[in-house]
Structure formats: structure tokens, C-alpha cells
Design a protein around this motif. Structure first.
Motif, PDB file in Angstrom:
ATOM      1  N   UNK A   1       0.842  -1.174   0.000  1.00  0.00           N
ATOM      2  CA  UNK A   1       0.000   0.000   0.000  1.00  0.00           C
ATOM      3  C   UNK A   1       0.886   1.235   0.000  1.00  0.00           C
ATOM      4  N   UNK A   2       0.438   2.242  -0.693  1.00  0.00           N
ATOM      5  CA  UNK A   2       1.183   3.487  -0.823  1.00  0.00           C
ATOM      6  C   UNK A   2       1.207   4.235   0.510  1.00  0.00           C
ATOM      7  N   UNK A   3       2.390   4.583   1.002  1.00  0.00           N
ATOM      8  CA  UNK A   3       2.450   5.293   2.279  1.00  0.00           C
ATOM      9  C   UNK A   3       1.851   6.696   2.221  1.00  0.00           C
ATOM     10  N   UNK A   4       1.565   7.187   1.021  1.00  0.00           N
ATOM     11  CA  UNK A   4       0.975   8.516   0.890  1.00  0.00           C
ATOM     12  C   UNK A   4      -0.501   8.525   1.267  1.00  0.00           C
ATOM     13  N   UNK A   5      -1.103   7.350   1.370  1.00  0.00           N
ATOM     14  CA  UNK A   5      -2.508   7.301   1.734  1.00  0.00           C
ATOM     15  C   UNK A   5      -2.685   7.776   3.165  1.00  0.00           C
TER      16      UNK A   5
ATOM     17  N   UNK B   1      -7.289  -2.262 -16.029  1.00  0.00           N
ATOM     18  CA  UNK B   1      -5.906  -1.942 -16.376  1.00  0.00           C
ATOM     19  C   UNK B   1      -4.955  -3.118 -16.177  1.00  0.00           C
ATOM     20  N   UNK B   2      -5.398  -4.141 -15.428  1.00  0.00           N
ATOM     21  CA  UNK B   2      -4.583  -5.337 -15.199  1.00  0.00           C
ATOM     22  C   UNK B   2      -5.476  -6.569 -15.322  1.00  0.00           C
ATOM     23  N   UNK B   3      -4.840  -7.703 -15.508  1.00  0.00           N
ATOM     24  CA  UNK B   3      -5.575  -8.959 -15.494  1.00  0.00           C
ATOM     25  C   UNK B   3      -5.689  -9.401 -14.041  1.00  0.00           C
ATOM     26  N   UNK B   4      -6.916  -9.551 -13.579  1.00  0.00           N
ATOM     27  CA  UNK B   4      -7.153  -9.918 -12.190  1.00  0.00           C
ATOM     28  C   UNK B   4      -7.788 -11.299 -12.132  1.00  0.00           C
TER      29      UNK B   4
ATOM     30  N   UNK C   1      -5.837  -3.092  -8.870  1.00  0.00           N
ATOM     31  CA  UNK C   1      -5.246  -2.032  -9.690  1.00  0.00           C
ATOM     32  C   UNK C   1      -4.537  -0.991  -8.816  1.00  0.00           C
ATOM     33  N   UNK C   2      -5.155  -0.634  -7.709  1.00  0.00           N
ATOM     34  CA  UNK C   2      -4.548   0.346  -6.798  1.00  0.00           C
ATOM     35  C   UNK C   2      -3.277  -0.225  -6.182  1.00  0.00           C
ATOM     36  N   UNK C   3      -3.341  -1.462  -5.711  1.00  0.00           N
ATOM     37  CA  UNK C   3      -2.168  -2.089  -5.090  1.00  0.00           C
ATOM     38  C   UNK C   3      -1.021  -2.278  -6.076  1.00  0.00           C
ATOM     39  N   UNK C   4      -1.352  -2.478  -7.360  1.00  0.00           N
ATOM     40  CA  UNK C   4      -0.322  -2.642  -8.379  1.00  0.00           C
ATOM     41  C   UNK C   4       0.251  -1.294  -8.832  1.00  0.00           C
ATOM     42  N   UNK C   5      -0.376  -0.197  -8.399  1.00  0.00           N
ATOM     43  CA  UNK C   5       0.126   1.127  -8.755  1.00  0.00           C
ATOM     44  C   UNK C   5      -0.382   1.663 -10.077  1.00  0.00           C
ATOM     45  N   UNK C   6      -1.388   1.013 -10.655  1.00  0.00           N
ATOM     46  CA  UNK C   6      -1.921   1.465 -11.942  1.00  0.00           C
ATOM     47  C   UNK C   6      -2.966   2.560 -11.779  1.00  0.00           C
ATOM     48  N   UNK C   7      -3.566   2.638 -10.609  1.00  0.00           N
ATOM     49  CA  UNK C   7      -4.569   3.664 -10.336  1.00  0.00           C
ATOM     50  C   UNK C   7      -4.088   4.470  -9.147  1.00  0.00           C
ATOM     51  N   UNK C   8      -4.069   5.768  -9.310  1.00  0.00           N
ATOM     52  CA  UNK C   8      -3.665   6.652  -8.222  1.00  0.00           C
ATOM     53  C   UNK C   8      -4.782   7.664  -8.003  1.00  0.00           C
ATOM     54  N   UNK C   9      -4.920   8.109  -6.800  1.00  0.00           N
ATOM     55  CA  UNK C   9      -5.905   9.125  -6.506  1.00  0.00           C
ATOM     56  C   UNK C   9      -5.331  10.082  -5.483  1.00  0.00           C
ATOM     57  N   UNK C  10      -5.878  11.260  -5.474  1.00  0.00           N
ATOM     58  CA  UNK C  10      -5.373  12.314  -4.604  1.00  0.00           C
ATOM     59  C   UNK C  10      -6.384  12.561  -3.493  1.00  0.00           C
ATOM     60  N   UNK C  11      -5.895  12.602  -2.284  1.00  0.00           N
ATOM     61  CA  UNK C  11      -6.737  12.932  -1.142  1.00  0.00           C
ATOM     62  C   UNK C  11      -6.577  14.425  -0.895  1.00  0.00           C
ATOM     63  N   UNK C  12      -7.642  15.200  -1.148  1.00  0.00           N
ATOM     64  CA  UNK C  12      -7.512  16.649  -0.985  1.00  0.00           C
ATOM     65  C   UNK C  12      -7.383  17.028   0.489  1.00  0.00           C
ATOM     66  N   UNK C  13      -6.589  18.066   0.723  1.00  0.00           N
ATOM     67  CA  UNK C  13      -6.480  18.595   2.081  1.00  0.00           C
ATOM     68  C   UNK C  13      -7.613  19.586   2.279  1.00  0.00           C
TER      69      UNK C  13
END
Length: 67
Positions: A1-5, A29-32, A44-56
Motif C-alpha cells: 500500500x502506498x504510504x501517501x494514503x 488496467x490489469x488482469x485480475x 489495480x490500486x495495489x499494483x500502482x496502476x490507479x492513483x488518486x489524490x486525497x484533498x487537504x
């Protein structure tokens, strides 16, 4: 998991949004191993293919309710 979350809740919200896109016809985006949109979105998120921004967000005090 991305530490930026910020927290697990942000991951759930991001996966839910991506799952809705997949259910609406977006191409995965990936074969699941799973056919379920929610699981594919998580993969997809865990593989890094989908990213999202958490607004402050900053909470501004409501001066009218204080007075």
C-alpha cells in the motif's frame, strides 16, 4: 500500500470510485483473478496502476454560529 494514503478510508473511497468506473464499462488496467469490480479496483490500486489524490481540507470556523 502506498504510504501517501492518509488512512484505510481513503483507500476504500478510491477503490469504490474505480469500481463504479469498471461497472460502467471502463477497461480493467490489469488482469485480475477476480471478476468483481471492487476486487479488480483494489488490485489495480495495489499494483500502482490507479492513483488518486486525497484533498487537504481546512475547516473554517463558522463565526455566525459562535456569535
Amino acid at each position: 500500500m502506498d504510504p501517501k494514503l492518509v488512512n484505510k478510508y481513503s483507500l476504500v473511497k478510491g477503490a469504490a470510485r474505480r469500481a463504479r468506473q469498471l461497472q460502467s464499462g471502463a477497461t480493467p488496467l490489469i488482469a485480475s483473478k477476480s471478476m468483481k469490480a471492487c476486487r479488480v479496483a483494489q488490485d489495480e490500486i495495489n499494483a500502482g496502476h490507479v492513483k488518486f489524490i486525497v484533498p487537504k481540507t481546512e475547516l473554517k470556523p463558522d463565526i455566525q454560529s459562535v456569535l
